[in-house]
Every structure is written in structure tokens, then in C-alpha cells.
Design a protein around this motif. Structure first.
Motif, PDB file in Angstrom:
ATOM      1  N   ARG A   1      -2.726   5.236   3.571  1.00 43.57           N
ATOM      2  CA  ARG A   1      -4.154   5.507   3.767  1.00 43.57           C
ATOM      3  C   ARG A   1      -4.953   4.787   2.691  1.00 43.57           C
ATOM      4  NH1 ARG A   1      -4.571   9.238   8.142  1.00 43.57           N
ATOM      5  NH2 ARG A   1      -2.727  10.530   8.082  1.00 43.57           N
ATOM      6  N   ARG A   2      -6.161   4.420   3.032  1.00 47.43           N
ATOM      7  CA  ARG A   2      -7.092   3.838   2.069  1.00 47.43           C
ATOM      8  C   ARG A   2      -8.352   4.683   2.079  1.00 47.43           C
ATOM      9  NH1 ARG A   2      -6.307  -2.049   4.367  1.00 47.43           N
ATOM     10  NH2 ARG A   2      -4.397  -2.582   3.262  1.00 47.43           N
ATOM     11  N   LYS A   3      -8.871   4.948   0.887  1.00 42.88           N
ATOM     12  CA  LYS A   3     -10.094   5.727   0.766  1.00 42.88           C
ATOM     13  C   LYS A   3     -11.040   5.025  -0.196  1.00 42.88           C
ATOM     14  CE  LYS A   3     -11.828   9.718   2.032  1.00 42.88           C
ATOM     15  NZ  LYS A   3     -12.122  10.058   3.375  1.00 42.88           N
ATOM     16  N   THR A   4     -12.256   4.790   0.229  1.00 43.23           N
ATOM     17  CA  THR A   4     -13.255   4.147  -0.619  1.00 43.23           C
ATOM     18  C   THR A   4     -13.745   5.141  -1.667  1.00 43.23           C
ATOM     19  OG1 THR A   4     -13.945   2.720   1.198  1.00 43.23           O
ATOM     20  CG2 THR A   4     -15.493   2.978  -0.637  1.00 43.23           C
ATOM     21  N   ILE A   5     -13.805   4.667  -2.913  1.00 40.14           N
ATOM     22  CA  ILE A   5     -14.291   5.492  -4.016  1.00 40.14           C
ATOM     23  C   ILE A   5     -15.787   5.272  -4.203  1.00 40.14           C
ATOM     24  CG2 ILE A   5     -14.140   5.930  -6.488  1.00 40.14           C
ATOM     25  CD1 ILE A   5     -11.262   4.899  -6.346  1.00 40.14           C
ATOM     26  N   GLY A   6     -16.217   4.012  -4.165  1.00 41.06           N
ATOM     27  CA  GLY A   6     -17.634   3.719  -4.355  1.00 41.06           C
ATOM     28  C   GLY A   6     -17.888   2.224  -4.427  1.00 41.06           C
ATOM     29  N   ARG A   7     -19.151   1.860  -4.365  1.00 40.02           N
ATOM     30  CA  ARG A   7     -19.559   0.457  -4.409  1.00 40.02           C
ATOM     31  C   ARG A   7     -19.590  -0.061  -5.840  1.00 40.02           C
ATOM     32  NH1 ARG A   7     -24.560  -0.885  -0.601  1.00 40.02           N
ATOM     33  NH2 ARG A   7     -23.993  -2.926  -1.378  1.00 40.02           N
ATOM     34  N   HIS A   8     -19.248  -1.343  -5.965  1.00 34.47           N
ATOM     35  CA  HIS A   8     -19.348  -1.989  -7.272  1.00 34.47           C
ATOM     36  C   HIS A   8     -20.825  -2.064  -7.647  1.00 34.47           C
ATOM     37  CE1 HIS A   8     -18.527  -4.608 -10.604  1.00 34.47           C
ATOM     38  NE2 HIS A   8     -19.411  -5.473 -10.151  1.00 34.47           N
ATOM     39  N   GLY A   9     -21.123  -1.743  -8.873  1.00 28.24           N
ATOM     40  CA  GLY A   9     -22.503  -1.665  -9.348  1.00 28.24           C
ATOM     41  C   GLY A   9     -22.840  -0.224  -9.661  1.00 28.24           C
ATOM     42  N   VAL A  10     -22.562   0.661  -8.694  1.00 25.27           N
ATOM     43  CA  VAL A  10     -22.723   2.095  -8.921  1.00 25.27           C
ATOM     44  C   VAL A  10     -21.551   2.571  -9.769  1.00 25.27           C
ATOM     45  CG1 VAL A  10     -22.824   4.360  -7.807  1.00 25.27           C
ATOM     46  CG2 VAL A  10     -23.925   2.383  -6.725  1.00 25.27           C
ATOM     47  N   LEU A  11     -20.366   2.097  -9.425  1.00 28.76           N
ATOM     48  CA  LEU A  11     -19.132   2.369 -10.147  1.00 28.76           C
ATOM     49  C   LEU A  11     -18.594   1.007 -10.594  1.00 28.76           C
ATOM     50  CD1 LEU A  11     -16.766   4.446 -10.747  1.00 28.76           C
ATOM     51  CD2 LEU A  11     -15.824   3.719  -8.572  1.00 28.76           C
ATOM     52  N   THR A  12     -18.039   0.928 -11.780  1.00 31.31           N
ATOM     53  CA  THR A  12     -17.411  -0.327 -12.208  1.00 31.31           C
ATOM     54  C   THR A  12     -15.936  -0.083 -12.455  1.00 31.31           C
ATOM     55  OG1 THR A  12     -17.753  -0.023 -14.579  1.00 31.31           O
ATOM     56  CG2 THR A  12     -19.534  -1.086 -13.345  1.00 31.31           C
ATOM     57  N   ALA A  13     -15.157  -1.142 -12.451  1.00 34.46           N
ATOM     58  CA  ALA A  13     -13.710  -1.026 -12.662  1.00 34.46           C
ATOM     59  C   ALA A  13     -13.406  -0.446 -14.029  1.00 34.46           C
ATOM     60  CB  ALA A  13     -13.044  -2.390 -12.502  1.00 34.46           C
ATOM     61  N   ASP A  14     -14.301  -0.583 -14.974  1.00 32.19           N
ATOM     62  CA  ASP A  14     -14.065  -0.068 -16.317  1.00 32.19           C
ATOM     63  C   ASP A  14     -14.121   1.465 -16.361  1.00 32.19           C
ATOM     64  OD1 ASP A  14     -13.802  -2.648 -17.249  1.00 32.19           O
ATOM     65  OD2 ASP A  14     -15.934  -2.819 -17.722  1.00 32.19           O
TER      66      ASP A  14
ATOM     67  N   TYR B   1     -14.739  -0.203  -4.412  1.00 36.13           N
ATOM     68  CA  TYR B   1     -13.485   0.238  -5.008  1.00 36.13           C
ATOM     69  C   TYR B   1     -12.799   1.211  -4.063  1.00 36.13           C
ATOM     70  CZ  TYR B   1     -15.275  -1.900  -9.182  1.00 36.13           C
ATOM     71  OH  TYR B   1     -15.774  -2.814 -10.074  1.00 36.13           O
ATOM     72  N   LEU B   2     -11.469   1.180  -4.060  1.00 34.79           N
ATOM     73  CA  LEU B   2     -10.717   2.050  -3.178  1.00 34.79           C
ATOM     74  C   LEU B   2      -9.382   2.415  -3.792  1.00 34.79           C
ATOM     75  CD1 LEU B   2      -8.362   0.264  -1.197  1.00 34.79           C
ATOM     76  CD2 LEU B   2     -10.480  -1.023  -1.165  1.00 34.79           C
ATOM     77  N   VAL B   3      -8.775   3.446  -3.236  1.00 36.44           N
ATOM     78  CA  VAL B   3      -7.401   3.791  -3.567  1.00 36.44           C
ATOM     79  C   VAL B   3      -6.596   3.748  -2.284  1.00 36.44           C
ATOM     80  CG1 VAL B   3      -7.800   5.181  -5.634  1.00 36.44           C
ATOM     81  CG2 VAL B   3      -7.900   6.266  -3.404  1.00 36.44           C
ATOM     82  N   GLN B   4      -5.359   3.304  -2.408  1.00 37.61           N
ATOM     83  CA  GLN B   4      -4.430   3.311  -1.283  1.00 37.61           C
ATOM     84  C   GLN B   4      -3.298   4.241  -1.667  1.00 37.61           C
ATOM     85  OE1 GLN B   4      -3.548  -0.308   0.941  1.00 37.61           O
ATOM     86  NE2 GLN B   4      -1.395   0.041   0.485  1.00 37.61           N
ATOM     87  N   TYR B   5      -2.937   5.123  -0.767  1.00 33.41           N
ATOM     88  CA  TYR B   5      -1.916   6.122  -1.049  1.00 33.41           C
ATOM     89  C   TYR B   5      -1.170   6.453   0.222  1.00 33.41           C
ATOM     90  CZ  TYR B   5      -5.377   9.283   0.978  1.00 33.41           C
ATOM     91  OH  TYR B   5      -6.270   9.878   1.830  1.00 33.41           O
ATOM     92  N   ARG B   6      -0.060   7.163   0.083  1.00 26.48           N
ATOM     93  CA  ARG B   6       0.711   7.594   1.241  1.00 26.48           C
ATOM     94  C   ARG B   6       0.538   9.098   1.405  1.00 26.48           C
ATOM     95  NH1 ARG B   6       3.518   3.954   3.625  1.00 26.48           N
ATOM     96  NH2 ARG B   6       4.879   5.400   4.719  1.00 26.48           N
ATOM     97  N   ALA B   7       0.261   9.500   2.635  1.00 23.21           N
ATOM     98  CA  ALA B   7       0.133  10.922   2.963  1.00 23.21           C
ATOM     99  C   ALA B   7       0.751  11.134   4.334  1.00 23.21           C
ATOM    100  CB  ALA B   7      -1.331  11.348   2.960  1.00 23.21           C
ATOM    101  N   SER B   8       1.591  12.119   4.447  1.00 23.01           N
ATOM    102  CA  SER B   8       2.281  12.424   5.710  1.00 23.01           C
ATOM    103  C   SER B   8       3.000  11.196   6.261  1.00 23.01           C
ATOM    104  CB  SER B   8       1.293  12.961   6.744  1.00 23.01           C
ATOM    105  OG  SER B   8       0.650  14.106   6.252  1.00 23.01           O
TER     106      SER B   8
END
Length: 99
Positions: free
Chosen positions: A51-64, A40-47
Motif C-alpha cells: 500500500r502507498r499512503k500520501t503524507i503531504g505535499r512538498h512545501g507544506v512538509l519537507t523531507a527534513d 511525500y508518501l510511505v509504502q508499506y505492507r498490510a494484509s
């Protein structure tokens, strides 16, 4: 596509890595790797840069899990993720960021 645990688990492996973005939360998505791993990741604008930043792997974290916080406005939700998970604050409508 609305990202849920079931929809992410149904994503197939392709010849190249690819992204699937949530239809309800702007900037929230999952990356599917050739190996079959999903993150899972978030994409955002900075400066002025995307940018894309990984939040965590599926299984450890779920979309729910992030979807439970959807009572908040969509942009506020992404700011919440960035602030609490990544330690970054994004100021919408301004180019100034606070680490």
C-alpha cells in the motif's frame, strides 16, 4: 538517494510521474508528478498487500521533517509515521493490523 529538502527540490519533471525512495528510511519516498507537484508518501505492507499512503505535499512538509525522528529504528519510524500521521498501526512479522 537520501531525501532532503534540497535533493527533493532538485528533482526534475519527466514525461510520466515517478517515485524516488529514501536510502535511509525504508518505505519513505516522494512522488514527482508531470505537473511538477511533489508529494511525500510511505509504502508499506498490510494484509499481504503493498500500500502507498500520501503524507503531504512538498512545501507544506519537507523531507527534513521526518528525518528529525531518525533516532528510532527504521521500521519503528515507519510505524510511527503510519500510527501518528495516517492513523494506522502495522504489525511487523504479523498480518494483523489495527486501525
Amino acid at each position: 538517494m537520501k531525501l532532503t529538502k534540497r535533493s527533493v527540490e532538485s528533482l526534475s519533471i519527466r514525461a510520466k510521474d515517478y517515485f524516488v525512495w529514501d536510502s535511509e528510511i525504508a518505505g519513505f519516498g516522494v512522488r514527482v508528478f508531470v505537473s511538477g507537484r511533489k508529494s511525500y508518501l510511505v509504502q508499506y505492507r498490510a494484509s499481504g498487500r503493498s500500500r502507498r499512503k500520501t503524507i503531504g505535499r512538498h512545501g507544506v512538509l519537507t523531507a527534513d521533517d521526518p528525518n528529525r525522528m531518525k533516532e528510532v529504528h527504521k521500521e519503528t519510524h515507519i510505524a510511527f509515521l503510519l500510527r501518528n500521521i495516517l492513523g494506522t498501526t502495522v504489525s511487523y512479522g504479523s498480518r494483523q493490523n489495527t486501525p
